[in-house]
Design an enzyme around this catalytic site. Sequence first.
Site, short mmCIF file in Angstrom:
data_model
loop_
_atom_site.label_atom_id
_atom_site.label_comp_id
_atom_site.label_asym_id
_atom_site.label_seq_id
_atom_site.Cartn_x
_atom_site.Cartn_y
_atom_site.Cartn_z
N TRP A 266 60.11 42.92 31.25
CA TRP A 266 58.93 43.19 30.88
C TRP A 266 58.19 42.10 30.39
O TRP A 266 57.46 42.02 29.42
CB TRP A 266 58.98 44.28 29.70
CG TRP A 266 59.94 45.27 29.83
CD1 TRP A 266 60.94 45.56 29.05
CD2 TRP A 266 59.94 46.41 30.83
NE1 TRP A 266 61.50 46.46 29.35
CE2 TRP A 266 61.27 47.19 30.37
CE3 TRP A 266 59.19 46.72 31.89
CZ2 TRP A 266 61.31 48.28 31.22
CZ3 TRP A 266 59.49 47.94 32.48
CH2 TRP A 266 60.75 48.69 32.09
N GLN B 101 37.88 63.05 30.67
CA GLN B 101 37.54 64.63 30.81
C GLN B 101 35.95 64.73 30.91
O GLN B 101 35.79 65.72 31.62
CB GLN B 101 37.75 65.03 29.00
CG GLN B 101 37.45 66.59 28.93
CD GLN B 101 38.68 67.28 29.41
OE1 GLN B 101 39.78 66.63 29.74
NE2 GLN B 101 38.64 68.81 29.91
N THR C 288 55.03 49.09 18.81
CA THR C 288 54.78 50.71 18.95
C THR C 288 53.68 50.83 17.76
O THR C 288 53.89 50.55 16.87
CB THR C 288 55.63 51.46 19.21
OG1 THR C 288 56.57 51.45 18.12
CG2 THR C 288 56.74 50.90 20.49
N GLY D 129 35.52 64.47 34.57
CA GLY D 129 35.90 65.68 35.42
C GLY D 129 36.83 64.91 36.68
O GLY D 129 37.74 64.02 36.42
N PHE E 60 55.57 34.79 27.18
CA PHE E 60 56.55 34.93 25.90
C PHE E 60 57.67 35.88 26.28
O PHE E 60 57.56 37.12 26.61
CB PHE E 60 55.48 35.96 25.04
CG PHE E 60 56.02 36.19 23.73
CD1 PHE E 60 56.12 35.20 22.58
CD2 PHE E 60 56.42 37.34 23.39
CE1 PHE E 60 56.85 35.52 21.41
CE2 PHE E 60 56.71 37.90 22.10
CZ PHE E 60 57.05 36.99 21.02
N ARG F 212 48.98 41.03 18.06
CA ARG F 212 48.59 42.07 17.68
C ARG F 212 47.18 42.37 17.49
O ARG F 212 46.42 43.02 17.56
CB ARG F 212 49.17 42.56 16.43
CG ARG F 212 50.58 43.11 16.55
CD ARG F 212 51.37 43.20 15.36
NE ARG F 212 52.70 43.84 15.78
CZ ARG F 212 53.87 43.61 15.06
NH1 ARG F 212 53.56 42.86 13.75
NH2 ARG F 212 55.04 43.87 15.36
N GLU G 10 53.34 44.80 21.69
CA GLU G 10 53.06 44.13 20.35
C GLU G 10 53.41 44.97 19.34
O GLU G 10 52.78 44.99 18.58
CB GLU G 10 51.70 43.79 20.35
CG GLU G 10 51.57 42.14 20.51
CD GLU G 10 51.71 41.84 22.37
OE1 GLU G 10 52.94 42.00 22.88
OE2 GLU G 10 50.93 41.40 23.11
#
Lengths: 386, 101
Positions: free
Chosen positions: A155, A332, A361, A335, A122, A238, A359
């Site tokens: 892109w 997190q 922001t 770790g 695309f 999307r 698709e």
Amino acid sequence: MLEEKEDPSGVQQRARHFAATELAERASEFDRQEYLPKDVIRKMADAGFLGAAVPEKWGGLGLDPLEYGELTESIGKACASTRALLTVHTSLVAETLVERASNQLKEKYLTDLALGRRIGCFALSEAGAGSDAASVTTAYRSEKGVFVLDGRKKWISFAGIADLFLVFAKENDATSAFLVERDTPGVEIQPMSGMLGNRAAHMAEISFTGVEVPVENLVSSIGMGFGLVANTALHHGRYSIAWAGVAIAQAALETMCAYAAERVQFGVKIGSQQLVQKMIADAVTQVGAARELCRRAGRLQMERSPDAAIETNIAKYFSSTIAQQVTSDAVQVLGGNGCWDQYPAERLFREAKVLEIIEGTSQLQQLMIADHGFKKFAGAGSGWGK
Amino acid sequence: MPNEAVMDVETVTPVEDDTVAKAATVVRNYVRSNMSALRDEDLHDEDNIFEKGFVTSIFAMQLLDFIETTFDVEVPDDRITLQNFSSVQRISRMVGELKNA
């Protein structure tokens, strides 16, 4: 997930098996090498996944949006770059041709795309045309019975290997869409590397220099390229990205739960710590909510509801947002190991961030959702306070 | 979308057919329901809905789906032009022609 009894063709079971045996163990390798191997693409094609949402009469599996969403989740949970192939080739290109291309164009290309004999990409974005996609500068002109394209796209996922490009170009103020074959004289591909996520998605720049395109390769009609063709493609894209967010967040949830159930600190499993449990509780809730928003959008698409487009935007916005939150929490919980590429958390974290950009922001989604909110709710609340 | 709309200024025949008039009512209501609630300007049937910014570009896709679903017609490829979708008047006239074909 749908139960197996709701999967009479067995496609979902095959997708989960393929994801587990062909993708999950190799996703990290694809990411490091920035290369999705051709054998993986071939196997995706052989399984019919590349034509998953294309009607059977054109060689596809004819999955409905809910089935296609579940397939996308299964693939995306194991490997984001392979899922990106579904988003680009199947959603952005093939599904768009199903809806917007002439029968002549469908006969020329659609079955090949559905069977994976050709790979599509695309080509909308440019260096200066990202969110403001209508400002493309790639130009076309009509000349001696053909369209001639000049310009440069950037892109473009899978441009590195694609056989067929869905290209958007402008003449004066009219944007039109064209199918351009890779081997057309004047087409040049420059691979891109060093991306944050979707690293194996063969991203490239494409330049067009005096590229002659047959008149019949115009998709829809002159001037409808952005309003109709690109928006149709982005609608399908999307929806795919919404499921991609669920997929990545689910993978992160499973990763952090497994780790927290094993990892011992201060003499206890870290999963027994309430602050870790808070992250897991949030993730469970968010993933479930995102999946239901995706299903709602899918059901509305099946009903051809006027709300399908905005509800798809809402699902994409929410699932990409929570994917970022859940993958951040997974890092997190893990770790130091969460920051190391020998564990999946850091890759999932990078892949999730990309979903908030591609698709449309999150900021663009917020504008459209707010506009929808005003239309839907301003009247309902007009007596407030009086 | 407004910046890419290439419209001619051809005068459109006034709505006279009953099918067209009914279609105009349905289309007008649908376009109004999709206009920004923050705009005070009212919609007239001859207004170019894209050039005047009443709706955004994504609306073109929704509008085509709405017309085909609501009026049970298939808009042929050669009718899918910016001009045919530019105003309530043009859309309803096209619907009338497709229904009477």
